[in-house]
Every structure is written in structure tokens, then in C-alpha cells.
Design a protein around this motif. Structure first.
Motif, PDB file in Angstrom:
ATOM      1  N   CYS A   1       0.851  -1.181   0.000  1.00 56.50           N
ATOM      2  CA  CYS A   1       0.000   0.000   0.000  1.00 56.50           C
ATOM      3  C   CYS A   1       0.891   1.236   0.000  1.00 56.50           C
ATOM      4  O   CYS A   1       1.788   1.362   0.835  1.00 56.50           O
ATOM      5  CB  CYS A   1      -0.917  -0.005   1.222  1.00 56.50           C
ATOM      6  N   VAL A   2       0.627   2.150  -0.940  1.00 55.18           N
ATOM      7  CA  VAL A   2       1.373   3.396  -1.060  1.00 55.18           C
ATOM      8  C   VAL A   2       0.368   4.539  -1.041  1.00 55.18           C
ATOM      9  O   VAL A   2      -0.633   4.498  -1.764  1.00 55.18           O
ATOM     10  CB  VAL A   2       2.174   3.436  -2.385  1.00 55.18           C
ATOM     11  N   CYS A   3       0.632   5.556  -0.210  1.00 52.40           N
ATOM     12  CA  CYS A   3      -0.231   6.731  -0.149  1.00 52.40           C
ATOM     13  C   CYS A   3       0.517   7.936  -0.703  1.00 52.40           C
ATOM     14  O   CYS A   3       1.682   8.157  -0.371  1.00 52.40           O
ATOM     15  CB  CYS A   3      -0.670   7.009   1.283  1.00 52.40           C
ATOM     16  N   THR A   4      -0.151   8.723  -1.541  1.00 51.32           N
ATOM     17  CA  THR A   4       0.451   9.929  -2.091  1.00 51.32           C
ATOM     18  C   THR A   4       0.043  11.126  -1.244  1.00 51.32           C
ATOM     19  O   THR A   4      -0.990  11.108  -0.569  1.00 51.32           O
ATOM     20  CB  THR A   4       0.016  10.152  -3.553  1.00 51.32           C
ATOM     21  N   SER A   5       0.840  12.170  -1.293  1.00 52.84           N
ATOM     22  CA  SER A   5       0.563  13.334  -0.456  1.00 52.84           C
ATOM     23  C   SER A   5      -0.717  14.066  -0.857  1.00 52.84           C
ATOM     24  O   SER A   5      -1.288  14.790  -0.059  1.00 52.84           O
ATOM     25  CB  SER A   5       1.757  14.298  -0.458  1.00 52.84           C
ATOM     26  N   SER A   6      -1.216  13.857  -2.059  1.00 52.03           N
ATOM     27  CA  SER A   6      -2.462  14.517  -2.481  1.00 52.03           C
ATOM     28  C   SER A   6      -3.710  13.677  -2.185  1.00 52.03           C
ATOM     29  O   SER A   6      -4.793  13.992  -2.650  1.00 52.03           O
ATOM     30  CB  SER A   6      -2.411  14.857  -3.966  1.00 52.03           C
ATOM     31  N   GLY A   7      -3.573  12.574  -1.433  1.00 53.06           N
ATOM     32  CA  GLY A   7      -4.735  11.793  -1.023  1.00 53.06           C
ATOM     33  C   GLY A   7      -4.957  10.499  -1.766  1.00 53.06           C
ATOM     34  O   GLY A   7      -5.966   9.832  -1.574  1.00 53.06           O
ATOM     35  N   GLY A   8      -4.042  10.115  -2.620  1.00 50.87           N
ATOM     36  CA  GLY A   8      -4.192   8.875  -3.378  1.00 50.87           C
ATOM     37  C   GLY A   8      -3.730   7.659  -2.590  1.00 50.87           C
ATOM     38  O   GLY A   8      -2.724   7.711  -1.891  1.00 50.87           O
ATOM     39  N   ILE A   9      -4.493   6.600  -2.671  1.00 57.10           N
ATOM     40  CA  ILE A   9      -4.100   5.322  -2.087  1.00 57.10           C
ATOM     41  C   ILE A   9      -3.961   4.339  -3.238  1.00 57.10           C
ATOM     42  O   ILE A   9      -4.894   4.163  -4.025  1.00 57.10           O
ATOM     43  CB  ILE A   9      -5.141   4.806  -1.070  1.00 57.10           C
ATOM     44  N   ARG A  10      -2.803   3.720  -3.350  1.00 58.23           N
ATOM     45  CA  ARG A  10      -2.536   2.748  -4.399  1.00 58.23           C
ATOM     46  C   ARG A  10      -2.141   1.432  -3.757  1.00 58.23           C
ATOM     47  O   ARG A  10      -1.272   1.394  -2.882  1.00 58.23           O
ATOM     48  CB  ARG A  10      -1.417   3.213  -5.327  1.00 58.23           C
ATOM     49  N   VAL A  11      -2.764   0.352  -4.189  1.00 65.72           N
ATOM     50  CA  VAL A  11      -2.404  -0.980  -3.719  1.00 65.72           C
ATOM     51  C   VAL A  11      -1.777  -1.702  -4.902  1.00 65.72           C
ATOM     52  O   VAL A  11      -2.375  -1.803  -5.972  1.00 65.72           O
ATOM     53  CB  VAL A  11      -3.631  -1.747  -3.179  1.00 65.72           C
ATOM     54  N   LEU A  12      -0.567  -2.187  -4.696  1.00 62.77           N
ATOM     55  CA  LEU A  12       0.189  -2.847  -5.745  1.00 62.77           C
ATOM     56  C   LEU A  12       0.354  -4.322  -5.421  1.00 62.77           C
ATOM     57  O   LEU A  12       0.536  -4.692  -4.261  1.00 62.77           O
ATOM     58  CB  LEU A  12       1.576  -2.201  -5.870  1.00 62.77           C
ATOM     59  N   GLN A  13       0.280  -5.156  -6.447  1.00 56.56           N
ATOM     60  CA  GLN A  13       0.614  -6.581  -6.313  1.00 56.56           C
ATOM     61  C   GLN A  13       2.073  -6.717  -6.719  1.00 56.56           C
ATOM     62  O   GLN A  13       2.458  -6.271  -7.791  1.00 56.56           O
ATOM     63  CB  GLN A  13      -0.190  -7.431  -7.286  1.00 56.56           C
ATOM     64  N   VAL A  14       2.866  -7.309  -5.857  1.00 55.09           N
ATOM     65  CA  VAL A  14       4.292  -7.421  -6.139  1.00 55.09           C
ATOM     66  C   VAL A  14       4.730  -8.876  -6.037  1.00 55.09           C
ATOM     67  O   VAL A  14       4.474  -9.536  -5.040  1.00 55.09           O
ATOM     68  CB  VAL A  14       5.114  -6.562  -5.155  1.00 55.09           C
ATOM     69  N   ASN A  15       5.375  -9.340  -7.086  1.00 60.66           N
ATOM     70  CA  ASN A  15       5.992 -10.661  -7.073  1.00 60.66           C
ATOM     71  C   ASN A  15       7.330 -10.507  -6.371  1.00 60.66           C
ATOM     72  O   ASN A  15       8.238  -9.874  -6.888  1.00 60.66           O
ATOM     73  CB  ASN A  15       6.175 -11.157  -8.506  1.00 60.66           C
ATOM     74  N   LEU A  16       7.448 -11.040  -5.180  1.00 61.08           N
ATOM     75  CA  LEU A  16       8.676 -10.880  -4.408  1.00 61.08           C
ATOM     76  C   LEU A  16       9.724 -11.930  -4.727  1.00 61.08           C
ATOM     77  O   LEU A  16      10.803 -11.929  -4.161  1.00 61.08           O
ATOM     78  CB  LEU A  16       8.353 -10.899  -2.907  1.00 61.08           C
ATOM     79  N   ASP A  17       9.439 -12.834  -5.658  1.00 63.17           N
ATOM     80  CA  ASP A  17      10.379 -13.876  -6.054  1.00 63.17           C
ATOM     81  C   ASP A  17      11.136 -13.387  -7.288  1.00 63.17           C
ATOM     82  O   ASP A  17      10.606 -13.397  -8.394  1.00 63.17           O
ATOM     83  CB  ASP A  17       9.624 -15.164  -6.357  1.00 63.17           C
ATOM     84  N   HIS A  18      12.368 -12.961  -7.098  1.00 64.94           N
ATOM     85  CA  HIS A  18      13.145 -12.395  -8.199  1.00 64.94           C
ATOM     86  C   HIS A  18      14.197 -13.351  -8.741  1.00 64.94           C
ATOM     87  O   HIS A  18      15.217 -12.939  -9.242  1.00 64.94           O
ATOM     88  CB  HIS A  18      13.838 -11.104  -7.741  1.00 64.94           C
ATOM     89  N   ASN A  19      13.941 -14.645  -8.631  1.00 68.71           N
ATOM     90  CA  ASN A  19      14.935 -15.604  -9.115  1.00 68.71           C
ATOM     91  C   ASN A  19      14.767 -15.841 -10.622  1.00 68.71           C
ATOM     92  O   ASN A  19      13.893 -15.285 -11.273  1.00 68.71           O
ATOM     93  CB  ASN A  19      14.869 -16.914  -8.323  1.00 68.71           C
ATOM     94  N   GLU A  20      15.591 -16.676 -11.166  1.00 74.00           N
ATOM     95  CA  GLU A  20      15.575 -16.936 -12.605  1.00 74.00           C
ATOM     96  C   GLU A  20      14.255 -17.552 -13.076  1.00 74.00           C
ATOM     97  O   GLU A  20      13.761 -17.225 -14.147  1.00 74.00           O
ATOM     98  CB  GLU A  20      16.748 -17.850 -12.977  1.00 74.00           C
ATOM     99  N   ALA A  21      13.655 -18.413 -12.272  1.00 74.20           N
ATOM    100  CA  ALA A  21      12.374 -19.029 -12.649  1.00 74.20           C
ATOM    101  C   ALA A  21      11.294 -17.970 -12.776  1.00 74.20           C
ATOM    102  O   ALA A  21      10.445 -18.032 -13.664  1.00 74.20           O
ATOM    103  CB  ALA A  21      11.963 -20.073 -11.612  1.00 74.20           C
TER     104      ALA A  21
END
Length: 116
Positions: free
Chosen positions: A44-64
């Protein structure tokens, strides 16, 4: 942003607005669905102008993960509040808590919408 031991940037994502608070990773919620072969976490990321953004992140950064062709990050949800946000959000099990300059603490729940 996530860094490897050598300091190499792994990914970045623009929310197209200034950020003055820390992002929050929901460690209690893991997204696993048919659309993705690799499990994802929510940030979850909040911007100073009032925006809330929810991001899906793949935390597996391996070769596969690289060979699967999946994006490392995707925008999952967004909402714009009436006031500015200068506080860091807290996200627990898909529920977001954030203070806003409209004099309220907002509690927002992520829910899966089933296409009709």
C-alpha cells in the motif's frame, strides 16, 4: 524499492504523484490465483495529495520468476481521498488504515470482485 546485495535496482513503479510516507507491505496476506503462477504480496502506497494505491508485487526475483514472463508489479486498486495524506498506511489482512488531512482516519477493505 528492493535491492540485491550488489545494490542493483530490481524494480520501481510510478504512482504519478509525490509520496511523503512509507509504503506498507501486508505480510499477513498472500495472493495466489489462476492469473499468476507465482504468489504475490500487496503493498500500500499513499500519495501526499490523497491517493491510495495498492500494488501486487511478485517478491520472487529468481531466474524461474524471470522466465515465467510475469510482471514483477501491477496496480491492484486505487482510491483518492478528499484530503492530503502525510501518514504511512497500515495494512492488515487486506484492511487499510490511514490518517488523512480531512481530519479522519479511514479504514478501507480490499475485496475481490467477481465479474458479472
Amino acid at each position: 524499492m528492493f535491492w540485491q546485495e550488489n545494490g542493483k535496482l530490481l524494480w520501481k513503479h510510478s504512482v504519478e504523484d509525490p509520496i511523503t510516507a512509507s509504503a506498507y507491505i501486508d505480510e499477513s496476506l498472500l495472493l495466489s490465483c489462476d492469473d499468476h503462477t507465482l504468489p504475490r504480496r500487496f503493498i500500500c502506497v499513499c500519495t501526499s495529495s490523497g491517493g491510495i494505491r495498492v500494488l501486487q508485487v511478485n517478491l520472487d526475483h529468481n531466474e524461474a520468476a524471470k522466465q515465467s514472463g510475469e510482471d514483477v508489479i501491477q496496480e491492484f486498486a486505487k482510491l483518492d481521498l478528499e484530503g492530503d495524506i502525510f501518514s504511512s498506511p497500515v495494512m492488515i489482512g487486506g484492511t487499510i488504515f490511514v490518517g488523512c488531512r480531512d481530519d479522519y482516519v479511514h479504514c478501507l477493505k480490499l475485496e475481490r470482485q467477481i465479474p458479472t
